[in-house]
Write an enzyme that holds these catalytic residues in place. Structure first.
Site, mmCIF file in Angstrom:
data_model
loop_
_atom_site.group_PDB
_atom_site.id
_atom_site.type_symbol
_atom_site.label_atom_id
_atom_site.label_comp_id
_atom_site.label_asym_id
_atom_site.label_seq_id
_atom_site.Cartn_x
_atom_site.Cartn_y
_atom_site.Cartn_z
ATOM 1 N N CYS A 197 -7.030 6.733 4.097
ATOM 2 C CA CYS A 197 -6.011 5.916 3.299
ATOM 3 C C CYS A 197 -5.668 4.836 4.151
ATOM 4 C CB CYS A 197 -4.995 6.884 3.480
ATOM 5 S SG CYS A 197 -5.192 8.626 2.757
HETATM 6 N N1 GLN Z 1 -6.544 13.969 4.627
HETATM 7 C C1 GLN Z 1 -5.510 13.277 4.005
HETATM 8 C C2 GLN Z 1 -5.655 13.546 2.570
HETATM 9 O O1 GLN Z 1 -6.567 13.886 1.918
HETATM 10 C C3 GLN Z 1 -5.598 11.731 4.347
HETATM 11 C C4 GLN Z 1 -6.730 11.165 3.568
HETATM 12 C C5 GLN Z 1 -7.079 9.819 4.279
HETATM 13 O O2 GLN Z 1 -6.378 9.359 5.338
HETATM 14 N N2 GLN Z 1 -8.058 9.157 3.894
HETATM 15 O O3 GLN Z 1 -4.670 13.362 1.841
#
Ligand code: GLN
Length: 247
Positions: free
Chosen positions: A2
């Site tokens: 993210c």
């Molecule tokens: N693991 C977290 C989620 O699935 C953050 C994902 C990310 O940083 N890509 O929301």
């Protein structure tokens, strides 16, 4: 991974802030420059939180940032000097739903996580055992980030933000080695962020403090935060401390 953004400074249009720069958060939702660990786009929803005169407000959606009409119809008219926003790429196996999107909040704090907890949920089990069952029943989404937010809230109730974040990163790394733990935390006046196996940049001058997974433009004032550090930022103030030796 993210992408997240924390902003403190003069009041700006929240919608415009999301579109600022040639590498805006909006652009990072479909064409991020610095995706690591196999991700490609950040299209599994997004969230925006902002502090107004006396209250915190938030909007979250499971739609891609670029396709939700709120970005054109509502957010441009909202002005704030304190914003936390994030665009999500769901970790494999985790659901796509609005309540899994950052920022997570208790109306005082807004929290975002870039990364993943390795071996979740089993590896987080021993840490979650400290939580009251009622907390666990209120988990907003079955994701690592929502569980981290529960743990952080407990820590924030007992200690300051820097200590709470440092303790959480260390505890999760011990329980789930090779996790990626880039956190962003704000209360509308100050920002804290960690780097733990992912990118982060900061732009701080006398008027504003911006913390972002990737810089949104080529301003020479951006600083790349080294890995395994904790950042404290507000306009005119920036402190970057190694996490392993931190408070
Ligand atoms: N693991 C977290 C989620 O699935 C953050 C994902 C990310 O940083 N890509 O929301």
């Amino acid at each position: 991974m993210c992408r997240h953004l924390g902003y403190l400074g003069p009041d700006v249009s929240v919608g415009e802030l999301i579109g600022w720069g040639e590498n805006s958060l909006l652009r990072q939702s479909w064409a991020p420059r610095d995706m690591r660990h196999g991700g490609t786009i950040n299209a599994d929803g997004f969230g925006v939180g902002w502090w107004g005169q006396d209250a915190f407000s938030r909007y979250r959606s499971q739609q891609p940032l670029w396709s939700d009409p709120v970005l054109r119809e509502t957010l441009p008219q909202i002005r704030s000097g304190a914003v936390v926003a994030a665009t999500r790429s769901a970790t494999v196996g985790m659901p796509v739903q609005a309540t899994a999107c950052a920022p997570f909040t208790d109306r005082t704090w807004a929290f975002s996580h870039n990364g993943l907890v390795k071996g979740w949920p089993e590896t987080l089990g021993p840490l979650a055992e400290q939580l009251p069952v009622t907390d666990l029943l209120q988990l907003e989404a079955p994701t690592d980030s929502a569980a981290l937010w529960l743990l952080l809230q407990r820590a924030l109730a007992e200690q300051g933000p820097e200590k709470a974040l440092t303790t959480l990163v260390r505890a999760v790394d011990a329980a789930a080695p090779k996790s990626r733990l880039n956190f962003l935390l704000g209360d509308g006046r100050e920002l804290w962020a960690t780097t733990w196996d992912h990118s982060l940049s900061v732009l701080v001058d006398d008027d504003r403090a911006i913390v972002m997974s990737e810089p949104f433009d080529d301003d020479p004032g951006w600083q790349s935060v080294p890995d395994r550090h904790i950042v404290y930022a507000r306009p005119g103030h920036l402190i970057i401390t190694p996490l392993e030796m931190g408070a």
